[in-house]
Design an enzyme around this catalytic site. Structure first.
Site, short mmCIF file in Angstrom:
data_model
loop_
_atom_site.label_atom_id
_atom_site.label_comp_id
_atom_site.label_asym_id
_atom_site.label_seq_id
_atom_site.Cartn_x
_atom_site.Cartn_y
_atom_site.Cartn_z
N GLU A 141 0.81 -1.11 -0.01
CA GLU A 141 -0.04 0.12 0.03
C GLU A 141 0.91 1.15 0.10
O GLU A 141 1.82 1.28 0.43
CB GLU A 141 -0.87 0.03 1.27
CG GLU A 141 -2.12 -0.88 1.17
CD GLU A 141 -1.96 -2.06 1.87
OE1 GLU A 141 -0.87 -2.26 2.64
OE2 GLU A 141 -2.60 -3.17 1.96
N TYR A 167 7.82 2.09 -7.49
CA TYR A 167 6.90 0.81 -7.50
C TYR A 167 6.61 0.66 -9.01
O TYR A 167 6.64 -0.64 -9.43
CB TYR A 167 5.84 0.76 -6.72
CG TYR A 167 6.25 0.93 -5.17
CD1 TYR A 167 7.31 0.27 -4.53
CD2 TYR A 167 5.23 1.68 -4.15
CE1 TYR A 167 7.88 0.68 -3.21
CE2 TYR A 167 5.47 1.78 -3.23
CZ TYR A 167 6.81 1.33 -2.48
OH TYR A 167 7.08 1.44 -1.26
C1 LIG Z 1 10.45 6.21 -1.95
C2 LIG Z 1 12.19 6.03 -1.64
C3 LIG Z 1 12.29 4.90 -0.65
C4 LIG Z 1 12.96 5.96 -2.38
O1 LIG Z 1 14.17 5.91 -2.21
P1 LIG Z 1 15.44 6.03 -3.13
O2 LIG Z 1 16.63 5.49 -2.69
O3 LIG Z 1 15.64 7.68 -3.29
O4 LIG Z 1 15.07 5.58 -4.71
P2 LIG Z 1 16.09 5.37 -5.86
O5 LIG Z 1 17.19 6.26 -5.88
O6 LIG Z 1 16.32 3.74 -5.82
O7 LIG Z 1 15.27 5.36 -7.23
C5 LIG Z 1 14.77 4.58 -7.71
C6 LIG Z 1 13.42 5.36 -8.65
O8 LIG Z 1 12.47 5.56 -7.84
C7 LIG Z 1 11.57 6.71 -8.47
N1 LIG Z 1 12.08 7.96 -7.58
C8 LIG Z 1 12.50 7.78 -6.53
N2 LIG Z 1 12.36 9.02 -5.79
C9 LIG Z 1 11.74 9.96 -6.65
C10 LIG Z 1 11.38 11.25 -6.50
N3 LIG Z 1 11.65 12.03 -5.50
N4 LIG Z 1 10.56 11.58 -7.69
C11 LIG Z 1 10.25 10.81 -8.76
N5 LIG Z 1 10.72 9.53 -8.89
C12 LIG Z 1 11.55 9.05 -7.82
C13 LIG Z 1 12.28 6.96 -9.93
O9 LIG Z 1 11.80 6.09 -10.73
C14 LIG Z 1 13.82 6.40 -9.42
O10 LIG Z 1 14.74 5.81 -10.52
P3 LIG Z 1 15.89 7.01 -11.37
O11 LIG Z 1 16.46 7.64 -9.93
O12 LIG Z 1 16.64 6.15 -12.23
O13 LIG Z 1 14.65 8.18 -11.91
C15 LIG Z 1 12.59 7.35 -0.58
O14 LIG Z 1 11.94 8.54 -1.09
C16 LIG Z 1 11.92 7.27 0.90
O15 LIG Z 1 12.43 6.64 1.76
N6 LIG Z 1 10.51 8.02 0.91
C17 LIG Z 1 10.07 8.17 2.33
C18 LIG Z 1 9.75 6.90 2.68
C19 LIG Z 1 8.54 6.11 1.82
O16 LIG Z 1 7.69 7.24 1.50
N7 LIG Z 1 8.51 5.05 1.65
C20 LIG Z 1 7.56 4.45 0.65
C21 LIG Z 1 6.42 4.15 1.59
S1 LIG Z 1 5.12 3.14 0.79
#
Ligand SMILES: CC(C)(COP(=O)(O)OP(=O)(O)OC[C@H]1O[C@@H](n2cnc3c(N)ncnc32)[C@H](O)[C@@H]1OP(=O)(O)O)[C@@H](O)C(=O)NCCC(=O)NCCS
Length: 153
Positions: free
Chosen positions: A106, A118
């Site tokens: 979710e 995702y």
């Molecule tokens: C969501 C989260 C886990 C992503 O972690 P991250 O290590 O920055 O992600 P990655 O660097 O592996 O990015 C992978 C892909 O995710 C997407 N993505 C990640 N952050 C993004 C952003 N701010 N905006 C748009 N796309 C994003 C992109 O497709 C990205 O690929 P790209 O860098 O080649 O464009 C991080 O932002 C986070 O911890 N957020 C707060 C907690 C949260 O919301 N968890 C999910 C709960 S359902």
């Protein structure tokens, strides 16, 4: 920071103080310590940490249910984002759980970063849980990643 600068390993109970610190920076309704302990106690779950030397960068918690794995929690420390840490964590889950297995989760409708992450792993929205998040009454999107036809899970 590049992918070569961090590695994955199993998340352990001794990691939890650092996990909690990241959790509190990442979520409006952070999990409690006991929620993490409960998930780590399940032998069929997949729980991983991403570390840069000894620094914790992020973690994922995935529980095993009869029909699917449930990605319960994934978070990356704000300073370490957009360096592929979440991708590495999800790859680690898929490697261990099997790319052919079914996965569900979710996510808040407003969480565009997570939804983009995702979707890039072939998770697809299949429905909503209205007012799922009690802090602001936000809906959750239910997403599934299924081998074959994701619409027939
Ligand atoms: C969501 C989260 C886990 C992503 O972690 P991250 O290590 O920055 O992600 P990655 O660097 O592996 O990015 C992978 C892909 O995710 C997407 N993505 C990640 N952050 C993004 C952003 N701010 N905006 C748009 N796309 C994003 C992109 O497709 C990205 O690929 P790209 O860098 O080649 O464009 C991080 O932002 C986070 O911890 N957020 C707060 C907690 C949260 O919301 N968890 C999910 C709960 S359902």
């Amino acid at each position: 920071m590049s992918g070569a600068e961090f590695k994955l390993r199993k998340l352990t109970y001794t990691d939890l103080p650092r996990v909690i610190a990241i959790e509190r920076r990442c979520f409006p309704m952070p999990w409690s310590l006991s929620m993490f302990v409960l998930e780590l106690s399940k032998p069929s779950g997949i729980s991983l940490a991403a570390l840069n030397d000894t620094r914790m960068l992020g973690y994922v918690i995935c529980a095993r249910y009869d029909e699917a794995y449930h990605v319960m929690n994934i978070a990356v420390e704000p300073n370490a984002r957009r360096h592929g840490v979440a991708r590495a964590l999800l790859d680690g889950v898929l490697e261990r759980g099997g790319r052919e297995a079914n996965y569900t989760l979710e996510v808040r409708v407003s969480n565009h970063a997570a939804i983009a992450l995702y979707e890039s792993y072939d998770f697809r929205a299949v429905g909503k849980r209205p007012r799922y998040y009690s802090d602001n009454g936000e809906d959750a999107i239910i997403m599934w990643r299924a081998d074959g036809n994701p619409w027939e899970v």
